[in-house]
Design a protein around this motif. Sequence first.
Motif, mmCIF file in Angstrom:
data_model
loop_
_atom_site.group_PDB
_atom_site.id
_atom_site.type_symbol
_atom_site.label_atom_id
_atom_site.label_comp_id
_atom_site.label_asym_id
_atom_site.label_seq_id
_atom_site.Cartn_x
_atom_site.Cartn_y
_atom_site.Cartn_z
ATOM 1 N N ALA A 64 27.930 45.239 35.423
ATOM 2 C CA ALA A 64 27.866 45.117 36.911
ATOM 3 C C ALA A 64 27.097 43.645 37.213
ATOM 4 O O ALA A 64 27.446 42.736 38.005
ATOM 5 N N GLU A 65 26.252 43.641 36.281
ATOM 6 C CA GLU A 65 25.136 42.384 36.601
ATOM 7 C C GLU A 65 25.768 41.120 36.143
ATOM 8 O O GLU A 65 25.411 39.903 36.557
ATOM 9 N N THR A 66 26.773 41.149 35.050
ATOM 10 C CA THR A 66 27.109 39.907 34.507
ATOM 11 C C THR A 66 28.515 39.733 34.943
ATOM 12 O O THR A 66 29.341 38.756 34.305
ATOM 13 N N ALA A 67 29.299 40.550 35.870
ATOM 14 C CA ALA A 67 30.758 40.575 35.941
ATOM 15 C C ALA A 67 31.007 39.101 36.615
ATOM 16 O O ALA A 67 30.275 38.443 37.286
ATOM 17 N N ILE A 95 35.050 41.239 35.383
ATOM 18 C CA ILE A 95 35.632 40.436 36.191
ATOM 19 C C ILE A 95 35.458 41.393 37.511
ATOM 20 O O ILE A 95 35.713 42.435 37.594
ATOM 21 N N ARG A 96 35.093 40.879 38.426
ATOM 22 C CA ARG A 96 34.824 41.392 39.683
ATOM 23 C C ARG A 96 35.520 40.963 40.827
ATOM 24 O O ARG A 96 35.466 39.739 41.022
ATOM 25 N N LEU A 97 36.267 41.484 41.582
ATOM 26 C CA LEU A 97 37.034 41.310 42.705
ATOM 27 C C LEU A 97 36.408 41.346 44.099
ATOM 28 O O LEU A 97 35.292 41.283 44.347
ATOM 29 N N GLU A 98 37.107 42.582 44.713
ATOM 30 C CA GLU A 98 36.343 43.002 45.953
ATOM 31 C C GLU A 98 35.829 44.506 45.763
ATOM 32 O O GLU A 98 34.997 45.026 46.441
ATOM 33 N N GLU A 99 36.278 45.170 44.662
ATOM 34 C CA GLU A 99 35.715 46.585 44.398
ATOM 35 C C GLU A 99 34.311 46.616 43.830
ATOM 36 O O GLU A 99 33.782 45.515 43.548
ATOM 37 N N ALA A 100 33.592 47.801 44.118
ATOM 38 C CA ALA A 100 32.471 48.013 43.796
ATOM 39 C C ALA A 100 32.260 47.936 41.962
ATOM 40 O O ALA A 100 31.188 47.167 41.744
ATOM 41 N N GLU A 101 32.748 48.407 41.248
ATOM 42 C CA GLU A 101 32.916 48.358 39.880
ATOM 43 C C GLU A 101 33.792 47.243 39.497
ATOM 44 O O GLU A 101 34.737 46.901 39.952
ATOM 45 N N PRO A 102 33.290 46.379 38.250
ATOM 46 C CA PRO A 102 34.312 45.581 37.717
ATOM 47 C C PRO A 102 35.252 45.929 36.954
ATOM 48 O O PRO A 102 35.381 47.333 36.700
ATOM 49 N N PHE A 103 36.220 45.115 36.708
ATOM 50 C CA PHE A 103 37.225 45.349 35.837
ATOM 51 C C PHE A 103 36.732 44.749 34.111
ATOM 52 O O PHE A 103 36.008 44.039 34.169
ATOM 53 N N CYS A 118 43.162 38.273 33.593
ATOM 54 C CA CYS A 118 43.849 39.608 33.848
ATOM 55 C C CYS A 118 42.801 40.674 33.446
ATOM 56 O O CYS A 118 41.616 40.606 32.915
ATOM 57 N N GLN A 119 43.181 41.928 34.052
ATOM 58 C CA GLN A 119 42.223 43.067 33.977
ATOM 59 C C GLN A 119 42.985 44.183 33.417
ATOM 60 O O GLN A 119 44.290 44.480 33.304
#
Length: 234
Positions: A64-67, A95-103, A118-119
């Motif tokens: 989460a902190e390095t996304a 990878i973080r887009l708009e969601e709370a958790e990253p891909f 890509c995710q």
Amino acid sequence: MNGEEWSPHHRFCLAVTQSSFKKGEISENIRRHSRLVYCTAADGARVISFPELSITGYEPTVAAETANDTGNQRFDSLQGLSDRRYVTIVAGCPIRLEEAEPFIGAFSIRPELPIEFCQKQFIHPEEFSWFIPSDDVVVYQSHWHEIGVAFCADIGHPVHAVDTFQKLGNSCAVDAMAFSECDSPAVYDLAKYARIYRFPTTLENYVAESGRLPTGGRNTVREGHKCRDQENAS
């Protein structure tokens, strides 16, 4: 060799790398990527691929902190290296887009082209606490070949190979980023897909423990009926 000197008539060389990366230390890990890119590009590699989440290490607790946001400039140095050496670099990061958790994500840096992101589609049950799945099927062109990117949980799902093959349309390289034991079902799946769909598949592993997981073992390249394993290298 630069882009003007390289043509479809040159031998296409895809390199799989195996190294260790420091937990969450992005700047240091990018330096390690750069050193490996220089070495493999000097040997003629045109596409150079790294293990799953190589930029941060396979470390869900710091995801989460390095996304990375897809507009982030943290990969500018690798883009410059790609441009100068005329190579494609495939590496992994959250990878973080708009969601709370990253891909669980991967990015492909190509010479003088936009980065392809890509995710991961299919995530392990234990990864649900840290990541969310996607519906990505990504295929892009590099050095007159098509490249498809998959991840450890993806390559065990036949639908991923089928979807990728349908997007490819012709014989080309497929890169599978994974963190798997050498004798795992995923490795046999790679051999099966290479044989059925007649494209190369690769597997990249860590050379040392990451995220409290032991090293997965040797890297593997499957070329249809052929198989080559790469010994651990730092």
